[in-house]
Design an enzyme around this catalytic site. Structure first.
Site, mmCIF file in Angstrom:
data_model
loop_
_atom_site.group_PDB
_atom_site.id
_atom_site.type_symbol
_atom_site.label_atom_id
_atom_site.label_comp_id
_atom_site.label_asym_id
_atom_site.label_seq_id
_atom_site.Cartn_x
_atom_site.Cartn_y
_atom_site.Cartn_z
ATOM 1 N N ASP A 231 0.855 -1.191 0.000
ATOM 2 C CA ASP A 231 0.000 0.000 0.000
ATOM 3 C C ASP A 231 0.884 1.232 0.000
ATOM 4 O O ASP A 231 1.770 1.340 0.839
ATOM 5 C CB ASP A 231 -0.886 0.002 1.266
ATOM 6 C CG ASP A 231 -1.910 -1.127 1.236
ATOM 7 O OD1 ASP A 231 -2.450 -1.467 2.310
ATOM 8 O OD2 ASP A 231 -2.143 -1.675 0.141
ATOM 9 N N ARG A 295 -16.754 -11.985 -1.930
ATOM 10 C CA ARG A 295 -16.007 -11.516 -0.755
ATOM 11 C C ARG A 295 -16.014 -9.997 -0.775
ATOM 12 O O ARG A 295 -15.930 -9.372 -1.830
ATOM 13 C CB ARG A 295 -14.571 -12.031 -0.804
ATOM 14 C CG ARG A 295 -13.690 -11.528 0.334
ATOM 15 C CD ARG A 295 -12.336 -12.208 0.320
ATOM 16 N NE ARG A 295 -11.511 -11.675 1.407
ATOM 17 C CZ ARG A 295 -10.618 -10.713 1.262
ATOM 18 N NH1 ARG A 295 -10.429 -10.171 0.055
ATOM 19 N NH2 ARG A 295 -9.919 -10.256 2.289
HETATM 20 C C1 LIG Z 1 -3.465 4.978 -3.016
HETATM 21 C C2 LIG Z 1 -4.031 3.839 -3.438
HETATM 22 C C3 LIG Z 1 -3.820 3.225 -4.778
HETATM 23 C C4 LIG Z 1 -4.584 1.875 -4.661
HETATM 24 C C5 LIG Z 1 -5.718 2.227 -3.698
HETATM 25 C C6 LIG Z 1 -4.952 2.969 -2.639
HETATM 26 O O1 LIG Z 1 -5.807 3.732 -1.833
HETATM 27 C C7 LIG Z 1 -4.118 1.983 -1.815
HETATM 28 C C8 LIG Z 1 -3.862 0.655 -2.528
HETATM 29 C C9 LIG Z 1 -3.648 0.812 -4.059
HETATM 30 C C10 LIG Z 1 -3.934 -0.472 -4.884
HETATM 31 C C11 LIG Z 1 -5.159 -1.232 -4.316
HETATM 32 C C12 LIG Z 1 -2.725 -1.443 -4.938
HETATM 33 C C13 LIG Z 1 -2.944 -2.526 -6.004
HETATM 34 C C14 LIG Z 1 -3.177 -1.897 -7.404
HETATM 35 C C15 LIG Z 1 -4.364 -0.901 -7.427
HETATM 36 C C16 LIG Z 1 -4.373 -0.233 -8.831
HETATM 37 C C17 LIG Z 1 -5.702 -1.659 -7.315
HETATM 38 O O2 LIG Z 1 -5.721 -2.915 -7.427
HETATM 39 O O3 LIG Z 1 -6.749 -1.016 -7.083
HETATM 40 C C18 LIG Z 1 -4.131 0.141 -6.302
HETATM 41 C C19 LIG Z 1 -5.127 1.274 -6.006
HETATM 42 C C20 LIG Z 1 -5.265 2.323 -7.124
HETATM 43 O O4 LIG Z 1 -6.429 2.675 -7.401
HETATM 44 O O5 LIG Z 1 -4.234 2.784 -7.700
HETATM 45 O O1 AKG Z 2 -9.337 -7.122 0.100
HETATM 46 C C1 AKG Z 2 -8.297 -7.416 0.725
HETATM 47 O O2 AKG Z 2 -8.235 -8.341 1.554
HETATM 48 C C2 AKG Z 2 -7.019 -6.611 0.477
HETATM 49 C C3 AKG Z 2 -7.263 -5.390 -0.390
HETATM 50 C C4 AKG Z 2 -6.010 -4.527 -0.461
HETATM 51 O O3 AKG Z 2 -4.902 -4.949 -0.169
HETATM 52 C C5 AKG Z 2 -6.132 -3.112 -0.874
HETATM 53 O O4 AKG Z 2 -7.253 -2.707 -1.277
HETATM 54 O O5 AKG Z 2 -5.073 -2.392 -0.790
HETATM 55 FE FE FE2 Z 3 -3.418 -3.335 -0.008
#
Ligand SMILES: C=C1C[C@]23C[C@@]1(O)CC[C@H]2[C@]1(C)CCC[C@@](C)(C(=O)O)[C@H]1[C@@H]3C(=O)O
Ligand code: AKG
Ligand code: FE2
Length: 373
Positions: A231, A295
């Site tokens: 994160d 989930r």
């Molecule tokens: C600052 C952020 C970018 C993402 C949400 C968050 O608030 C914290 C986690 C990041 C994230 C979940 C990490 C995995 C990739 C991502 C693109 C996703 O799967 O949503 C990331 C989020 C984002 O929107 O960039």
């Molecule tokens: O859904 C989860 O258990 C993890 C999600 C997560 O890591 C995130 O949103 O950054």
């Molecule tokens: Fe995360």
């Protein structure tokens, strides 16, 4: 594009679309062991009622975990079950809406708030099997002017008939704000710095609430609900429902964190790792899906004020040696994740490199300008 509708994708005769299939290295493995993480009873610690031995014992266990993988559980947190139940009810109502309704809150490119299905138009391969709704919570605006940023955003983008939804997630965000400031104070103390330092650093935070909805997938071993990442934020307070699916990469293997009712999973993010000059670790984690049940998880990401400079306090520099990361502001790091880089396992390092390359360009530009004068 048609957007992500898992029900449609699951009913196709053959395999799930290739853009949802992850590399063999990243595909979920079936044999996975649970990770036992320390449980912090945060209320007894903060009320100061328990004896110092228990507090220091909890502090030592959490500190060890924070230095190793950054994950621990929090119980006795003061968040009432009622608000959690209402949050889940509103989340289910939202994600059950027809796609056309959800698209009304569609996230705009480069922005964070809003609804995004996995085909959020940002990535074109290794897509996550999930839908998300992201809401901005500003503690500063609440403190200074009573502005309820979550409630206002919901009524602005989702229109009438969503008063309950806006009120529930405004209340949930405020409960998360209180809890996260208690946790960050505890983490500051476990690092041996002045007790109020961390609370004051995050008091006027500009944080993020993210609703994660993971539909069932008929081929759960080919895809991921959320890909491997750290994160970028400071600390994350996650509520996962009874289904389970959160995994952490510790000592070179994926380990599951089992759901524990009435407890939150807390993990350190990149910004807090930089603030502690690497003492506490922001670690790789991901979420897997399954073929039977949906989930849902609620993730609250504590973030400092946009323009606040993230650099370790001097007390921590003394114990942790030379600087590991350049100074940066959260707004720059957030922009990096939203416009330049898909958060993965190297986000903070790539961001540091990107910052330095920009400095080089800026310096060259100023040199050239000053030479011309
Ligand atoms: C600052 C952020 C970018 C993402 C949400 C968050 O608030 C914290 C986690 C990041 C994230 C979940 C990490 C995995 C990739 C991502 C693109 C996703 O799967 O949503 C990331 C989020 C984002 O929107 O960039
Ligand atoms: O859904 C989860 O258990 C993890 C999600 C997560 O890591 C995130 O949103 O950054
Ligand atoms: Fe995360």
């Amino acid at each position: 594009h048609a957007g992500f509708d898992a029900k449609v994708l699951n009913n196709q005769p053959n395999n799930i679309p290739p853009e949802y299939v992850w590399s063999d290295e990243d595909k979920p493995s079936t044999d996975i062991k649970e990770l036992q993480v320390p449980i912090l009873d945060i209320s007894s610690f903060l009320s100061g009622h328990d004896n110092h031995v228990a507090a220091s014992q909890a502090s030592r266990l959490v500190s060890e975990a924070a230095k190793l993988h950054g994950f621990f559980l929090v119980t006795n947190h003061g968040v009432h079950e009622g608000i959690l139940a209402r949050a889940y009810k509103c989340m289910d109502t939202f994600f059950d809406l027809p796609a056309s309704e959800k698209q009304k809150a569609k996230r705009k490119w480069g922005e964070l708030s809003g609804y995004a299905d996995s085909v959020a138009g940002r990535f074109y391969s290794e897509l996550p099997w999930k839908e998300t709704l992201t809401l901005r919570f500003s503690a500063q605006e609440k403190l200074e002017s009573g502005t309820e940023t979550v409630k206002d955003y919901v009524s602005k983008t989702m229109g009438d008939g969503n008063e309950e939804f806006g009120a529930v997630f405004q209340e949930y965000s405020e409960a998360m704000n209180t809890l996260s400031l208690n946790i960050i104070e505890f983490l500051g103390m476990s690092l041996g710095i002045e007790r109020r330092y961390m609370r004051e650093f995050y008091q006027d935070n500009d944080s993020i609430l993210r609703l994660n909805y993971y539909p069932p997938c008929k081929q759960p071993n080919l895809t991921l609900g959320t890909g491997p990442h750290t994160d970028p934020t400071s600390i994350t307070i996650l509520y996962q429902d009874h289904v389970g699916g959160l995994q952490v990469f510790v000592e070179n293997q994926w380990r599951s964190i089992a759901p524990k009712p009435r407890s939150f999973v807390v993990n350190i993010g990149d910004t807090f790792m930089a603030l502690t000059n690497g003492i506490y670790k922001s670690c790789l984690h991901r979420a897997v899906v399954n073929s039977e049940r949906e989930r849902r998880s609620l993730a609250f990401f504590l973030c400092p004020q946009m323009a606040k400079v993230v650099k370790p306090p001097t007390e921590l520099l003394e114990v942790s040696g030379q600087r590991r990361y350049p100074n940066f502001t959260w707004s720059m790091f957030l922009e990096f994740t939203q416009k330049h880089y898909r958060s993965d396992k190297n986000t903070l390092q790539k961001f540091s490199d990107w910052l330095r390359s920009r400095e080089v360009i800026d310096n060259n530009l100023t040199d050239r300008v000053s030479k011309r004068e």
